[in-house]
Design a protein around this motif. Structure first.
Motif, PDB file in Angstrom:
ATOM      1  N   CYS A   1      90.501 -27.747  38.516  1.00 28.59           N
ATOM      2  CA  CYS A   1      90.507 -26.873  37.334  1.00 28.59           C
ATOM      3  C   CYS A   1      89.724 -25.584  37.546  1.00 28.59           C
ATOM      4  O   CYS A   1      89.527 -24.808  36.602  1.00 28.59           O
ATOM      5  CB  CYS A   1      89.946 -27.620  36.126  1.00 28.59           C
ATOM      6  SG  CYS A   1      90.941 -29.035  35.609  1.00 28.59           S
ATOM      7  N   CYS A   2      89.269 -25.364  38.760  1.00 26.98           N
ATOM      8  CA  CYS A   2      88.462 -24.168  39.023  1.00 26.98           C
ATOM      9  C   CYS A   2      89.326 -23.040  39.587  1.00 26.98           C
ATOM     10  O   CYS A   2      90.303 -23.290  40.296  1.00 26.98           O
ATOM     11  CB  CYS A   2      87.350 -24.503  40.032  1.00 26.98           C
ATOM     12  SG  CYS A   2      86.236 -25.816  39.487  1.00 26.98           S
ATOM     13  N   ASP A   3      88.927 -21.833  39.275  1.00 25.63           N
ATOM     14  CA  ASP A   3      89.560 -20.628  39.838  1.00 25.63           C
ATOM     15  C   ASP A   3      91.076 -20.635  39.667  1.00 25.63           C
ATOM     16  O   ASP A   3      91.837 -20.417  40.603  1.00 25.63           O
ATOM     17  CB  ASP A   3      89.224 -20.497  41.331  1.00 25.63           C
ATOM     18  CG  ASP A   3      87.723 -20.389  41.571  1.00 25.63           C
ATOM     19  OD1 ASP A   3      87.048 -19.774  40.726  1.00 25.63           O
ATOM     20  OD2 ASP A   3      87.247 -20.929  42.583  1.00 25.63           O
ATOM     21  N   CYS A   4      91.519 -20.906  38.435  1.00 28.61           N
ATOM     22  CA  CYS A   4      92.954 -20.889  38.146  1.00 28.61           C
ATOM     23  C   CYS A   4      93.235 -19.734  37.187  1.00 28.61           C
ATOM     24  O   CYS A   4      93.148 -19.877  35.962  1.00 28.61           O
ATOM     25  CB  CYS A   4      93.403 -22.217  37.548  1.00 28.61           C
ATOM     26  SG  CYS A   4      95.184 -22.294  37.278  1.00 28.61           S
ATOM     27  N   GLU A   5      93.544 -18.589  37.758  1.00 28.86           N
ATOM     28  CA  GLU A   5      93.765 -17.391  36.957  1.00 28.86           C
ATOM     29  C   GLU A   5      94.978 -17.536  36.049  1.00 28.86           C
ATOM     30  O   GLU A   5      94.959 -17.115  34.887  1.00 28.86           O
ATOM     31  CB  GLU A   5      93.945 -16.192  37.879  1.00 28.86           C
ATOM     32  CG  GLU A   5      94.134 -14.872  37.145  1.00 28.86           C
ATOM     33  CD  GLU A   5      94.329 -13.713  38.095  1.00 28.86           C
ATOM     34  OE1 GLU A   5      94.645 -12.604  37.614  1.00 28.86           O
ATOM     35  OE2 GLU A   5      94.183 -13.911  39.315  1.00 28.86           O
ATOM     36  N   ALA A   6      96.045 -18.158  36.563  1.00 25.85           N
ATOM     37  CA  ALA A   6      97.261 -18.328  35.754  1.00 25.85           C
ATOM     38  C   ALA A   6      96.992 -19.210  34.538  1.00 25.85           C
ATOM     39  O   ALA A   6      97.479 -18.941  33.434  1.00 25.85           O
ATOM     40  CB  ALA A   6      98.371 -18.923  36.611  1.00 25.85           C
ATOM     41  N   LEU A   7      96.197 -20.288  34.719  1.00 32.62           N
ATOM     42  CA  LEU A   7      95.867 -21.174  33.604  1.00 32.62           C
ATOM     43  C   LEU A   7      95.030 -20.448  32.564  1.00 32.62           C
ATOM     44  O   LEU A   7      95.251 -20.601  31.353  1.00 32.62           O
ATOM     45  CB  LEU A   7      95.119 -22.404  34.128  1.00 32.62           C
ATOM     46  CG  LEU A   7      94.665 -23.419  33.076  1.00 32.62           C
ATOM     47  CD1 LEU A   7      95.860 -23.985  32.311  1.00 32.62           C
ATOM     48  CD2 LEU A   7      93.863 -24.546  33.735  1.00 32.62           C
ATOM     49  N   ASP A   8      94.064 -19.641  33.011  1.00 33.12           N
ATOM     50  CA  ASP A   8      93.227 -18.879  32.078  1.00 33.12           C
ATOM     51  C   ASP A   8      94.062 -17.893  31.264  1.00 33.12           C
ATOM     52  O   ASP A   8      93.887 -17.773  30.046  1.00 33.12           O
ATOM     53  CB  ASP A   8      92.132 -18.139  32.854  1.00 33.12           C
ATOM     54  CG  ASP A   8      91.158 -19.084  33.536  1.00 33.12           C
ATOM     55  OD1 ASP A   8      91.068 -20.240  33.085  1.00 33.12           O
ATOM     56  OD2 ASP A   8      90.505 -18.670  34.515  1.00 33.12           O
ATOM     57  N   GLN A   9      94.986 -17.212  31.934  1.00 31.65           N
ATOM     58  CA  GLN A   9      95.824 -16.247  31.218  1.00 31.65           C
ATOM     59  C   GLN A   9      96.748 -16.932  30.226  1.00 31.65           C
ATOM     60  O   GLN A   9      96.918 -16.456  29.090  1.00 31.65           O
ATOM     61  CB  GLN A   9      96.641 -15.438  32.236  1.00 31.65           C
ATOM     62  CG  GLN A   9      95.813 -14.514  33.114  1.00 31.65           C
ATOM     63  CD  GLN A   9      96.672 -13.794  34.148  1.00 31.65           C
ATOM     64  OE1 GLN A   9      97.875 -14.019  34.242  1.00 31.65           O
ATOM     65  NE2 GLN A   9      96.036 -12.920  34.936  1.00 31.65           N
ATOM     66  N   ALA A  10      97.333 -18.064  30.634  1.00 33.59           N
ATOM     67  CA  ALA A  10      98.234 -18.788  29.740  1.00 33.59           C
ATOM     68  C   ALA A  10      97.483 -19.333  28.530  1.00 33.59           C
ATOM     69  O   ALA A  10      97.960 -19.256  27.393  1.00 33.59           O
ATOM     70  CB  ALA A  10      98.915 -19.926  30.494  1.00 33.59           C
ATOM     71  N   ALA A  11      96.269 -19.879  28.761  1.00 35.61           N
ATOM     72  CA  ALA A  11      95.474 -20.420  27.662  1.00 35.61           C
ATOM     73  C   ALA A  11      95.046 -19.318  26.696  1.00 35.61           C
ATOM     74  O   ALA A  11      95.081 -19.484  25.472  1.00 35.61           O
ATOM     75  CB  ALA A  11      94.249 -21.150  28.217  1.00 35.61           C
ATOM     76  N   GLU A  12      94.649 -18.172  27.244  1.00 32.60           N
ATOM     77  CA  GLU A  12      94.225 -17.061  26.400  1.00 32.60           C
ATOM     78  C   GLU A  12      95.367 -16.559  25.515  1.00 32.60           C
ATOM     79  O   GLU A  12      95.180 -16.304  24.321  1.00 32.60           O
ATOM     80  CB  GLU A  12      93.709 -15.931  27.282  1.00 32.60           C
ATOM     81  CG  GLU A  12      93.217 -14.718  26.489  1.00 32.60           C
ATOM     82  CD  GLU A  12      92.717 -13.603  27.390  1.00 32.60           C
ATOM     83  OE1 GLU A  12      92.373 -12.530  26.856  1.00 32.60           O
ATOM     84  OE2 GLU A  12      92.686 -13.793  28.628  1.00 32.60           O
ATOM     85  N   ARG A  13      96.560 -16.471  26.068  1.00 33.34           N
ATOM     86  CA  ARG A  13      97.705 -15.997  25.291  1.00 33.34           C
ATOM     87  C   ARG A  13      98.127 -17.022  24.243  1.00 33.34           C
ATOM     88  O   ARG A  13      98.568 -16.661  23.155  1.00 33.34           O
ATOM     89  CB  ARG A  13      98.875 -15.674  26.223  1.00 33.34           C
ATOM     90  CG  ARG A  13      98.680 -14.350  26.969  1.00 33.34           C
ATOM     91  CD  ARG A  13      99.914 -13.988  27.775  1.00 33.34           C
ATOM     92  NE  ARG A  13      99.836 -12.612  28.244  1.00 33.34           N
ATOM     93  CZ  ARG A  13     100.283 -11.560  27.561  1.00 33.34           C
ATOM     94  NH1 ARG A  13     100.838 -11.725  26.378  1.00 33.34           N
ATOM     95  NH2 ARG A  13     100.176 -10.333  28.061  1.00 33.34           N
ATOM     96  N   CYS A  14      98.001 -18.313  24.571  1.00 30.11           N
ATOM     97  CA  CYS A  14      98.333 -19.350  23.586  1.00 30.11           C
ATOM     98  C   CYS A  14      97.346 -19.329  22.419  1.00 30.11           C
ATOM     99  O   CYS A  14      97.739 -19.483  21.256  1.00 30.11           O
ATOM    100  CB  CYS A  14      98.337 -20.723  24.255  1.00 30.11           C
ATOM    101  SG  CYS A  14      99.730 -21.001  25.371  1.00 30.11           S
ATOM    102  N   ILE A  15      96.058 -19.145  22.725  1.00 30.37           N
ATOM    103  CA  ILE A  15      95.036 -19.108  21.669  1.00 30.37           C
ATOM    104  C   ILE A  15      95.243 -17.913  20.752  1.00 30.37           C
ATOM    105  O   ILE A  15      95.057 -18.000  19.540  1.00 30.37           O
ATOM    106  CB  ILE A  15      93.630 -19.090  22.304  1.00 30.37           C
ATOM    107  CG1 ILE A  15      93.360 -20.423  23.030  1.00 30.37           C
ATOM    108  CG2 ILE A  15      92.563 -18.827  21.242  1.00 30.37           C
ATOM    109  CD1 ILE A  15      92.059 -20.438  23.795  1.00 30.37           C
TER     110      ILE A  15
END
Length: 416
Positions: A26-40
């Motif tokens: 779960c570390c250093d996953c830029e795509a996951l961070d971007q997807a989570a931010e857009r969903c929120i």
């Protein structure tokens, strides 16, 4: 270079060629961070971000390895059903509301994930449904053996009957998967291109159509001249008799599978639940496995419910569940009830597919021919194909299917 150094059981080389660890999934996953931010923030996630996310998830979906080659990579389309099905069935044991909720949400979630996975991975072939079906059968069987049989209410002959039916079901499923009739043999193709005289005289008739095998294999046949139901597609106003993908001439009743990337003799359809095409050599074992699946689902659910609920005898020989007030009294009882409900629903879904197959066999028709006939407006009442030159009556069609494997409606290339 990390590739030249030894990897421990939990380490692996990621897509970038760097050494990584399972615990850092779960570390250093830029795509996951971007997807989570857009969903929120209630924004749509770009397609490019979703593709990178799925690529990262598939790269990091691993288990510790024991062969000295680092962590083992797992297929995401296999892992999700394996985890989702037991989890949802366990949550369904918490009460009647959760049972209804989980048995509704589970297939919806799995289909949603499959659609998302396929769109972002661009893969045609998948083991998703195969994993879904196999995990469902295994989970239900384990619950039945460990919980339902544990009540000691089921007779020995009833238990043995169910086990025998399940063994025969798996046996026929394996035969179906191993005996796919691919048209790849050069011997078959050479024989088809030069049919003998007896093959040329083969004539198929319908009350409105009379056509010979030789006429069926003419090249550049226009759509107006194809007056019979044919499994081969029509493109640019002409019947397609040559497969450019397989580089072979397609005999009547054959079809190209875009998933298997091959032409199949007397092709019916590609079954995603076993990840194999159904055709001339495995159609009978496929039907047998479907019949046995329906029997095992209904009979297993019946044995479970008459064990959990106080049964009542009807007509001096048939038991039906009567008093079902204590279905959630403990985990053993609730798990047995949930598994029986899931088995009943699965068997009912399979029953609809089986009835459709019975309809096609009664007309000596394949699913592919049925689909082509519907596109060409050659169906009566949406169920019966007109101008079906292979139809020789219900009794003869069934006899032909079970005892000869549709031999009298195959070309020489198919019967080799």
């Amino acid at each position: 270079n990390s590739s030249t150094e030894g990897l421990c059981c939990c380490e692996y080389e990621n897509n970038q060629g760097d050494r990584s660890h399972i615990l850092a999934c779960c570390c250093d996953c830029e795509a996951l961070d971007q997807a989570a931010e857009r969903c929120i923030t209630c924004q749509s996630v770009p397609q490019e971000t979703m593709e990178r996310l799925f690529k990262t998830l598939e790269d990091r979906c691993r288990l510790p390895g024991i062969l000295g080659q680092g962590a083992v990579k797992l297929r995401l389309d296999v892992v999700v059903p394996v985890i989702t099905i037991p989890t949802c069935l366990f949550l369904a044991t918490l009460g009647p509301v959760m049972t209804v909720l989980m048995l509704t949400i589970m297939p919806v979630f799995l289909l949603w994930f499959y659609r998302l996975w396929k769109r972002n991975t661009k893969r045609e072939r998948t083991l998703f449904f195969y994993s879904w079906g196999l995990m469902s059968v295994v989970t239900i069987f384990v619950v039945f053996e460990s919980c339902v049989v544990g009540f000691r209410e089921i007779l020995l002959w009833e238990h043995l009957l169910l086990l025998t039916a399940m063994f025969l079901m798996f046996y026929n499923f394996v035969r179906t998967k191993l005996n796919v009739p691919y048209l790849k043999s050069s011997k078959r193709q050479k024989n088809f291109e030069k049919p003998n005289q007896s093959d040329r005289r083969v004539v198929y008739t319908d009350e409105n159509v009379k056509v010979s095998l030789e006429e069926m294999t003419v090249e550049d046949l226009s759509e107006s001249d194809v007056k019979w139901v044919d499994s081969r597609p029509i493109s640019d106003g002409k019947l397609v008799t040559w497969c450019h993908n397989c580089s072979l001439k397609k005999p009547p009743r054959s079809g190209h599978c875009n998933v298997c990337k091959a032409c199949v003799s007397v092709r019916d359809h590609h079954c995603v639940w076993i990840d194999a095409c159904i055709g001339a050599d495995n159609h009978r074992s496929f039907i047998l496995s479907m019949i046995l699946f329906v029997f095992c689902g209904y009979y297993g659910a019946h044995l479970s419910m008459t064990t959990l609920c106080t049964p009542k005898m009807y007509l001096d020989w048939f038991l039906l569940p009567n008093d079902c007030r204590f279905l959630y009294i403990d985990l053993q009882t609730s798990a047995s009830f949930v598994a029986s409900c899931y088995a009943f629903l699965a068997a009912t879904c399979m029953l609809f597919g089986l009835l459709f197959q019975f309809l096609l066999i009664s007309q000596n028709l394949t699913s592919q021919e049925f689909h082509i006939a519907s596109k060409r407006n050659m169906l009566r009442h949406g169920l019966c194909a007109t101008k079906n030159v292979y139809n020789q009556g219900i009794i003869h069609n069934w006899f032909n299917f079970w005892l000869t494997g549709r031999m009298d409606t195959r070309t020489s290339v198919i019967s080799l």
